[in-house]
Scaffold this motif. Structure first.
Motif, PDB file in Angstrom:
ATOM      1  N   MET A 198       9.934  29.192 -30.844  1.00 49.85           N
ATOM      2  CA  MET A 198      11.323  29.659 -30.898  1.00 49.85           C
ATOM      3  C   MET A 198      11.847  29.791 -29.476  1.00 49.85           C
ATOM      4  SD  MET A 198      11.542  32.695 -33.733  1.00 49.85           S
ATOM      5  CE  MET A 198      13.320  32.717 -33.953  1.00 49.85           C
ATOM      6  N   PRO A 199      12.894  29.060 -29.127  1.00 49.36           N
ATOM      7  CA  PRO A 199      13.500  29.270 -27.807  1.00 49.36           C
ATOM      8  C   PRO A 199      14.015  30.703 -27.702  1.00 49.36           C
ATOM      9  CG  PRO A 199      14.438  27.332 -28.910  1.00 49.36           C
ATOM     10  CD  PRO A 199      13.568  28.038 -29.907  1.00 49.36           C
ATOM     11  N   ALA A 200      14.058  31.230 -26.498  1.00 50.27           N
ATOM     12  CA  ALA A 200      14.503  32.611 -26.273  1.00 50.27           C
ATOM     13  C   ALA A 200      15.902  32.849 -26.837  1.00 50.27           C
ATOM     14  CB  ALA A 200      14.459  32.938 -24.781  1.00 50.27           C
ATOM     15  N   GLN A 201      16.793  31.867 -26.695  1.00 51.24           N
ATOM     16  CA  GLN A 201      18.161  31.999 -27.205  1.00 51.24           C
ATOM     17  C   GLN A 201      18.152  32.154 -28.730  1.00 51.24           C
ATOM     18  OE1 GLN A 201      20.629  28.598 -26.400  1.00 51.24           O
ATOM     19  NE2 GLN A 201      22.399  29.451 -27.464  1.00 51.24           N
ATOM     20  N   LEU A 202      17.323  31.373 -29.414  1.00 47.95           N
ATOM     21  CA  LEU A 202      17.220  31.465 -30.874  1.00 47.95           C
ATOM     22  C   LEU A 202      16.658  32.821 -31.278  1.00 47.95           C
ATOM     23  CD1 LEU A 202      17.298  30.244 -33.737  1.00 47.95           C
ATOM     24  CD2 LEU A 202      15.044  29.267 -33.275  1.00 47.95           C
ATOM     25  N   LEU A 203      15.650  33.272 -30.588  1.00 45.07           N
ATOM     26  CA  LEU A 203      15.038  34.568 -30.886  1.00 45.07           C
ATOM     27  C   LEU A 203      16.075  35.689 -30.796  1.00 45.07           C
ATOM     28  CD1 LEU A 203      12.258  35.829 -31.505  1.00 45.07           C
ATOM     29  CD2 LEU A 203      11.977  36.121 -29.048  1.00 45.07           C
ATOM     30  N   ALA A 204      16.876  35.668 -29.748  1.00 43.79           N
ATOM     31  CA  ALA A 204      17.914  36.689 -29.563  1.00 43.79           C
ATOM     32  C   ALA A 204      18.982  36.597 -30.650  1.00 43.79           C
ATOM     33  CB  ALA A 204      18.551  36.544 -28.182  1.00 43.79           C
ATOM     34  N   GLN A 205      19.392  35.385 -31.000  1.00 39.57           N
ATOM     35  CA  GLN A 205      20.428  35.207 -32.033  1.00 39.57           C
ATOM     36  C   GLN A 205      19.931  35.672 -33.394  1.00 39.57           C
ATOM     37  OE1 GLN A 205      21.055  30.965 -31.482  1.00 39.57           O
ATOM     38  NE2 GLN A 205      23.108  31.338 -30.685  1.00 39.57           N
ATOM     39  N   VAL A 206      18.704  35.328 -33.750  1.00 38.02           N
ATOM     40  CA  VAL A 206      18.137  35.727 -35.050  1.00 38.02           C
ATOM     41  C   VAL A 206      18.001  37.239 -35.103  1.00 38.02           C
ATOM     42  CG1 VAL A 206      16.050  35.651 -36.485  1.00 38.02           C
ATOM     43  CG2 VAL A 206      16.985  33.535 -35.519  1.00 38.02           C
ATOM     44  N   ARG A 207      17.514  37.823 -34.044  1.00 35.86           N
ATOM     45  CA  ARG A 207      17.349  39.287 -33.996  1.00 35.86           C
ATOM     46  C   ARG A 207      18.694  39.985 -34.208  1.00 35.86           C
ATOM     47  NH1 ARG A 207      13.879  42.956 -30.102  1.00 35.86           N
ATOM     48  NH2 ARG A 207      15.113  44.841 -30.266  1.00 35.86           N
ATOM     49  N   THR A 208      19.726  39.530 -33.500  1.00 33.66           N
ATOM     50  CA  THR A 208      21.070  40.111 -33.641  1.00 33.66           C
ATOM     51  C   THR A 208      21.587  39.957 -35.057  1.00 33.66           C
ATOM     52  OG1 THR A 208      21.544  39.676 -31.319  1.00 33.66           O
ATOM     53  CG2 THR A 208      23.438  39.984 -32.766  1.00 33.66           C
ATOM     54  N   GLU A 209      21.395  38.782 -35.647  1.00 38.91           N
ATOM     55  CA  GLU A 209      21.893  38.524 -36.998  1.00 38.91           C
ATOM     56  C   GLU A 209      21.164  39.371 -38.034  1.00 38.91           C
ATOM     57  OE1 GLU A 209      24.499  36.982 -39.704  1.00 38.91           O
ATOM     58  OE2 GLU A 209      24.561  36.809 -37.528  1.00 38.91           O
ATOM     59  N   LEU A 210      19.860  39.516 -37.915  1.00 39.43           N
ATOM     60  CA  LEU A 210      19.099  40.339 -38.865  1.00 39.43           C
ATOM     61  C   LEU A 210      19.530  41.795 -38.789  1.00 39.43           C
ATOM     62  CD1 LEU A 210      15.483  38.851 -38.641  1.00 39.43           C
ATOM     63  CD2 LEU A 210      17.310  38.298 -40.260  1.00 39.43           C
ATOM     64  N   LEU A 211      19.729  42.299 -37.588  1.00 36.57           N
ATOM     65  CA  LEU A 211      20.189  43.682 -37.435  1.00 36.57           C
ATOM     66  C   LEU A 211      21.592  43.848 -38.014  1.00 36.57           C
ATOM     67  CD1 LEU A 211      18.861  44.493 -33.861  1.00 36.57           C
ATOM     68  CD2 LEU A 211      18.139  45.564 -36.018  1.00 36.57           C
ATOM     69  N   HIS A 212      22.440  42.863 -37.806  1.00 34.75           N
ATOM     70  CA  HIS A 212      23.806  42.907 -38.357  1.00 34.75           C
ATOM     71  C   HIS A 212      23.778  42.941 -39.889  1.00 34.75           C
ATOM     72  CE1 HIS A 212      27.979  41.834 -39.154  1.00 34.75           C
ATOM     73  NE2 HIS A 212      27.532  40.810 -39.855  1.00 34.75           N
ATOM     74  N   LEU A 213      22.936  42.103 -40.500  1.00 30.88           N
ATOM     75  CA  LEU A 213      22.873  42.043 -41.956  1.00 30.88           C
ATOM     76  C   LEU A 213      22.229  43.288 -42.566  1.00 30.88           C
ATOM     77  CD1 LEU A 213      21.926  38.286 -42.368  1.00 30.88           C
ATOM     78  CD2 LEU A 213      24.107  39.358 -42.962  1.00 30.88           C
ATOM     79  N   ALA A 214      21.419  43.993 -41.796  1.00 35.99           N
ATOM     80  CA  ALA A 214      20.732  45.180 -42.301  1.00 35.99           C
ATOM     81  C   ALA A 214      21.518  46.465 -42.089  1.00 35.99           C
ATOM     82  CB  ALA A 214      19.369  45.314 -41.622  1.00 35.99           C
ATOM     83  N   CYS A 215      22.533  46.432 -41.226  1.00 32.20           N
ATOM     84  CA  CYS A 215      23.182  47.685 -40.819  1.00 32.20           C
ATOM     85  C   CYS A 215      23.883  48.421 -41.964  1.00 32.20           C
ATOM     86  CB  CYS A 215      24.129  47.460 -39.646  1.00 32.20           C
ATOM     87  SG  CYS A 215      25.636  46.574 -40.044  1.00 32.20           S
ATOM     88  N   ASN A 216      24.317  47.741 -43.011  1.00 38.47           N
ATOM     89  CA  ASN A 216      25.003  48.435 -44.103  1.00 38.47           C
ATOM     90  C   ASN A 216      24.125  48.582 -45.352  1.00 38.47           C
ATOM     91  OD1 ASN A 216      25.020  45.796 -44.872  1.00 38.47           O
ATOM     92  ND2 ASN A 216      27.190  45.693 -45.373  1.00 38.47           N
ATOM     93  N   GLU A 217      22.830  48.390 -45.172  1.00 36.62           N
ATOM     94  CA  GLU A 217      21.894  48.536 -46.293  1.00 36.62           C
ATOM     95  C   GLU A 217      21.372  49.969 -46.369  1.00 36.62           C
ATOM     96  OE1 GLU A 217      21.081  46.415 -48.712  1.00 36.62           O
ATOM     97  OE2 GLU A 217      22.584  45.074 -47.874  1.00 36.62           O
ATOM     98  N   PRO A 218      21.073  50.451 -47.582  1.00 37.54           N
ATOM     99  CA  PRO A 218      20.636  51.846 -47.758  1.00 37.54           C
ATOM    100  C   PRO A 218      19.416  52.228 -46.917  1.00 37.54           C
ATOM    101  CG  PRO A 218      20.931  50.782 -49.895  1.00 37.54           C
ATOM    102  CD  PRO A 218      21.140  49.734 -48.853  1.00 37.54           C
ATOM    103  N   CYS A 219      18.456  51.319 -46.782  1.00 34.10           N
ATOM    104  CA  CYS A 219      17.240  51.621 -46.016  1.00 34.10           C
ATOM    105  C   CYS A 219      17.206  50.861 -44.692  1.00 34.10           C
ATOM    106  CB  CYS A 219      15.999  51.263 -46.826  1.00 34.10           C
ATOM    107  SG  CYS A 219      15.846  52.198 -48.347  1.00 34.10           S
ATOM    108  N   GLY A 220      18.307  50.245 -44.315  1.00 36.09           N
ATOM    109  CA  GLY A 220      18.325  49.448 -43.096  1.00 36.09           C
ATOM    110  C   GLY A 220      17.373  48.278 -43.207  1.00 36.09           C
TER     111      GLY A 220
END
Length: 160
Positions: free
Chosen positions: A53-75
């Motif tokens: 995984m290129p560093a740029q991809l790793l950062a983008q995936v991490r940001t997206e996963l956190l974004h998708l989890a932020c409104n979930e009951p258990c994060g």
């Protein structure tokens, strides 16, 4: 500042304030696990390859996963993650992760990563017999499909 608050909307505010520090640490561990799975990814019958995984991809995936989890009951703790690698029209299942096995999952994320299309001639030999020695790089493009497990809402597909 009352002046600042009047002129600002939620999207204008620093989103780091909305992130759960526990989710940040959990996501870092999750990304380590994803990279480990990619390091031994089955891309064909009896074949494993080391996907990087290129560093740029790793950062983008991490940001997206956190974004998708932020409104979930258990994060992020309530996530099931399916990891897939796509090349051409084929999509290979790499693995499944229950982010926190002690928590009943509330949503499922399918992370679809793509091989760098410039590598296709180099990987054609992967689907024949024999060992694979060369690490393969992933493209910085990816797709995440989110499915809530406690709701009948439609799927959310984020293309990055």
């Amino acid at each position: 500042d009352a002046e600042f608050a009047e002129g600002a909307s939620l999207p204008d505010l620093d989103l780091d304030l909305l992130h759960d520090p526990e989710d940040e640490l959990l996501c870092a561990s999750l990304m380590d696990l994803v990279q480990a799975m990619l390091g031994r990814a089955p891309l064909g019958a009896k074949r494993c390859s080391r996907l990087l995984m290129p560093a740029q991809l790793l950062a983008q995936v991490r940001t997206e996963l956190l974004h998708l989890a932020c409104n979930e009951p258990c994060g992020l703790r309530g996530a099931l993650l399916d990891l897939c690698v796509e090349h051409g029209k084929a999509c290979h299942d790499v693995g499944h992760i229950a982010v926190d096995p002690a928590v009943v999952p509330t949503f499922q994320l399918t992370l679809v990563l793509r091989l760098d299309s410039r590598l296709w001639p180099k990987i054609q030999g992967l689907f024949t017999s024999g060992p694979a020695f060369t690490p393969l790089k992933l493209s910085t493009g990816f797709r995440v499909i989110k499915k809530k497990l406690y709701s009948s809402e439609q799927l959310l597909i984020e293309e990055c």
